[in-house]
Structure formats: structure tokens, C-alpha cells
Design an enzyme around this catalytic site. Sequence first.
Site, mmCIF file in Angstrom:
data_model
loop_
_atom_site.group_PDB
_atom_site.id
_atom_site.type_symbol
_atom_site.label_atom_id
_atom_site.label_comp_id
_atom_site.label_asym_id
_atom_site.label_seq_id
_atom_site.Cartn_x
_atom_site.Cartn_y
_atom_site.Cartn_z
ATOM 1 C CG HIS A 191 -28.428 51.010 36.487
ATOM 2 N ND1 HIS A 191 -27.293 51.384 37.168
ATOM 3 C CD2 HIS A 191 -28.554 51.884 35.454
ATOM 4 C CE1 HIS A 191 -26.757 52.437 36.578
ATOM 5 N NE2 HIS A 191 -27.499 52.765 35.535
ATOM 6 C CD GLU A 225 -26.846 52.306 31.553
ATOM 7 O OE1 GLU A 225 -26.935 53.520 31.395
ATOM 8 O OE2 GLU A 225 -27.135 51.738 32.620
#
Length: 232
Positions: free
Chosen positions: A91, A158
Amino acid sequence: MIVAANLKCNHTRASFLNFTKKLDNFLSGEASNFKKNEILIFPPNTAFCDQISNFTQGAQNFFPCENGSFTGEIGADMLNEFGIKSVLIGHSERRVIFSESDRMVLEKFKFAKKRGWRIIFCVGESDIVRMNGNYREVLSDQLSEIDLDYENLIIAYEPIWAIGTGKSAKNEQIEEVLEFLAEKTEAPLLYGGSVNLKNISQISKLPHCSGVLIGSASWEAENFINLLKELQ
């Protein structure tokens, strides 16, 4: 359809227990069409719950060890206690805020793969990279060292410029990147980045989209349930 919720640094044990009860009740009733392995919730480590029935609980972060002298970290022994076999890796908040290197990301991937864990591997480009137009090269670099044929792999696109900003990527941007990623792997592909009640339905219908990874819009059980209703 895979629906994953990253609760980030939110929820105590008590509040997450309340979250799980509301979500379990919804999934056992009017939303029983969702499979347990399609709904993944990633709470903070201190809020892990052992009273979950209808969805899968995962870890936002871990250190690639069983246990040991790694101050402040959580290892496989702790995850095993709660039956956790799904993890987020790569992430952007881990990479940027905590300076998590490509080497550490790869070590985590190898560790999780060896144990057969389900991996949501996050990739995404910065706003500068997007403006320069070389985002494909950046995404390719982020994927270059991992096993794209791993059977328990999920890729989440993302874009960094869309995370927590309220500014989601345009559908055509998402579609283009997912098509690009689909040429590299047969793993399910998710989109994450300011997913909300207004855009989740359209995003979920895009070609090559197998689901979504949701941030702040999922932090309250009622809001997350409303998102799931949009996908029924």
C-alpha cells in the site's frame, strides 16, 4: 465481486466488534448472496476479532517473521491466532509514510506466498507520474519482482493521487490501467481510490474489474453496508 475495506488507523476493539456484528447480520440476511471470501475487512491489528461468521478478516500490515525481536511489529504467530490468512502488501501509505522499500515489499510477498496467504498487492502512481504519462512503466516496475501467477494473488490499482483525496480516477483511466494489468496477469483486479456511494456501481461494471478496495467510505458499518447494497 470482491469488496475489500481498509479501515486503516480507525476502530478500537469495541467499535470493530460492533462493526462486525452489524455486517455479519446484514450478510446473513438480505445480502446472503455475497460469499464469505468476497468480503474482506482489514481492521487495525489491535482490533482483530474472533467473532466473525460471514466475511473474511485480513491484516493491513505484518513483518515477514513468525515471531522474534522486531519491536513494534506483528508476525505470523499473532495472525494465526485469529485465523488470518489475507494480507495487504505494498500500500502506498506503507511505502511513502513509513518508507517501506521495494525489498521489504518483496520479502513480505515471498513470506505470504510461502504460507499460501491471500495477498492483495497494491500498485499505483503519483500525480507527477500520471501527468508525465509514464505510469505504465511505474506500475510495471512495482510488479516486476512478484509472482504474477500466484494462485492467491489479487492486484489492487490505487493511484496515489486518488487515495484519501475524494478525487477518484475517471472511469476511462481506470479501464485503461486495468486492461494494461490484465495483459500481465490473470489475477483478479480491484480498483481503490476514493471509492464511494456515487461511483462504486459504475466502477464495478468496468471491463477487467473484479471488485474494489475501499478506504474512508467503509469505516462505518452502515456506510459499508450501503456500498454493498449498490452492488446487489
